[in-house]
Enzyme design. Structure first.
Site, short mmCIF file in Angstrom:
data_model
loop_
_atom_site.label_atom_id
_atom_site.label_comp_id
_atom_site.label_asym_id
_atom_site.label_seq_id
_atom_site.Cartn_x
_atom_site.Cartn_y
_atom_site.Cartn_z
N HIS A 27 0.85 -1.26 -0.11
CA HIS A 27 0.18 0.09 0.06
C HIS A 27 0.91 1.25 0.13
O HIS A 27 1.39 1.55 0.96
CB HIS A 27 -0.91 -0.02 1.36
CG HIS A 27 -2.00 1.04 1.36
ND1 HIS A 27 -1.95 2.07 2.31
CD2 HIS A 27 -2.99 1.46 0.50
CE1 HIS A 27 -2.79 2.87 2.03
NE2 HIS A 27 -3.38 2.41 0.88
N HIS A 69 -1.35 10.04 -3.70
CA HIS A 69 -2.49 9.68 -3.31
C HIS A 69 -3.77 10.59 -3.08
O HIS A 69 -4.83 9.96 -3.54
CB HIS A 69 -2.42 9.31 -1.64
CG HIS A 69 -3.56 8.70 -0.99
ND1 HIS A 69 -4.32 9.28 -0.24
CD2 HIS A 69 -4.06 7.47 -1.21
CE1 HIS A 69 -5.38 8.44 0.10
NE2 HIS A 69 -5.21 7.52 -0.44
#
Length: 336
Positions: A27, A69
């Site tokens: 991640h 992100h």
């Protein structure tokens, strides 16, 4: 031409990777140890044995796919100090308002609170320990493919197309921009291509499959609460009928963790029927995110989290901030 041909050969995954063994999706890289999405974080995740490295992708003002992100630059860079007059009315600094050259002037760090200036995860890499430059999707692909070439491995991409509806409202087509880069580097030719495309918006995944002719793997991400920006009804799509509908377009699903498992006050895992229904529809299931420093409510440990996900809920893969912990847990299970 020789470079692309070599990359294309490298992108063909060994058949064993697509068998039943679990995959570890890093991640934002090894984000539990190094600043998220930095190339050192990707290198660390690679070395720790992750099967896929995640790229969240947004667009710059000059339409370059950027690994970031959020659509915002504040909260991870010093944009407010360097370009104080470039914020929008909501007080935020948007990547799409800056050219790549301008973004390359910024110093990025571990994620921090815009209100307090303190790191979101206090025990992770310090804000003053290292700054880095944001990079493009193309730069990350070349980095990963370079590691694949030098190590003889074939770690794949886990590419999220961020907020397509937002980009569309700005007059941009992020889906096409991302597809063009991935296609240029040989991804998406078939199901063995070492890349998953993921998105919260089903309409975008349908475009990849039907409009762009993407033959690789697609993954629908589920949020909790209200429907997605494109009208994707996550609750409806999480039903057996919804998952069957999804299987006409996608190959896997990434449900938010509470859709798969929760824990009672005694620390006992309580699993839903989501994974079983997804498997019945022929879909692979990845979930998480595994965070040693941010465990789900009442979950007693990282080991208990992995145990519940794999041995009780029956998921196929895990997405994790700590790839080494997930890799090690899976190795222990295989040894047993």
């Amino acid at each position: 031409m020789k470079y692309y041909c070599l990359c294309f050969v490298l992108l063909m995954l060994p058949a064993s990777l697509w068998a039943e063994e679990p995959h570890v999706f890093a991640h934002r890289g090894a984000s539990g140890y190094l600043p998220e999405h930095s190339l050192p974080a990707k290198a660390m995740a690679y070395a720790q044995g992750a099967d896929f490295l995640e790229q969240d992708v947004v667009l710059t003002k000059d339409n370059v796919p950027l690994v970031l992100h959020d659509t915002h630059l504040d909260g991870i860079t010093d944009v407010a100090r360097r370009f104080p007059d470039r914020k929008r009315k909501d007080g935020r600094y948007y990547a799409i308002d800056f050219t790549l050259d301008e973004i390359k002037q910024l110093n990025a760090t571990q994620r921090f609170s815009r209100k307090t200036g303190k790191p979101v995860y206090a025990e992770r890499f310090p804000l003053d320990g290292y700054t880095y430059q944001l990079h493009t999707l193309e730069e990350e692909i070349r980095f990963i493919q370079g590691l694949n070439m030098s190590t003889g491995q074939n770690v794949g991409l886990f590419t999220e197309v961020k907020k397509p509806s937002f980009h569309q409202a700005e007059g941009r087509d992020i889906a096409k921009a991302v597809f063009d880069v991935l296609n240029r580097y040989g991804y998406g030719a078939d199901k063995k291509s070492a890349c998953w495309i993921q998105c919260f918006e089903l309409n975008t995944l349908k475009r990849f499959r039907n409009e762009f002719g993407w033959k690789g793997n697609l993954m629908m991400i589920f949020s909790g609460g209200k429907p997605g920006p494109d009208g994707s009804d996550y609750d409806a799509l999480a039903t057996a009928a919804g998952l069957k509908q999804l299987s006409e377009t996608v190959d896997g699903v990434f449900p938010n963790l509470p859709r798969v498992v929760t824990w009672d006050k005694s620390g006992q895992a309580e699993c839903s029927e989501f994974t079983e229904a997804a498997h019945a529809a022929g879909l692979r299931v990845v979930t998480g995110v595994v965070r040693r420093d941010d465990l789900p409510k009442h979950c007693p440990s990282v080991a208990a989290l992995h145990e519940a996900l794999f041995n009780q809920a029956g998921v196929d893969d895990v997405c994790t901030d700590f790839p080494d912990l997930s890799v090690e847990w899976l190795k222990t299970q295989q040894a047993d």
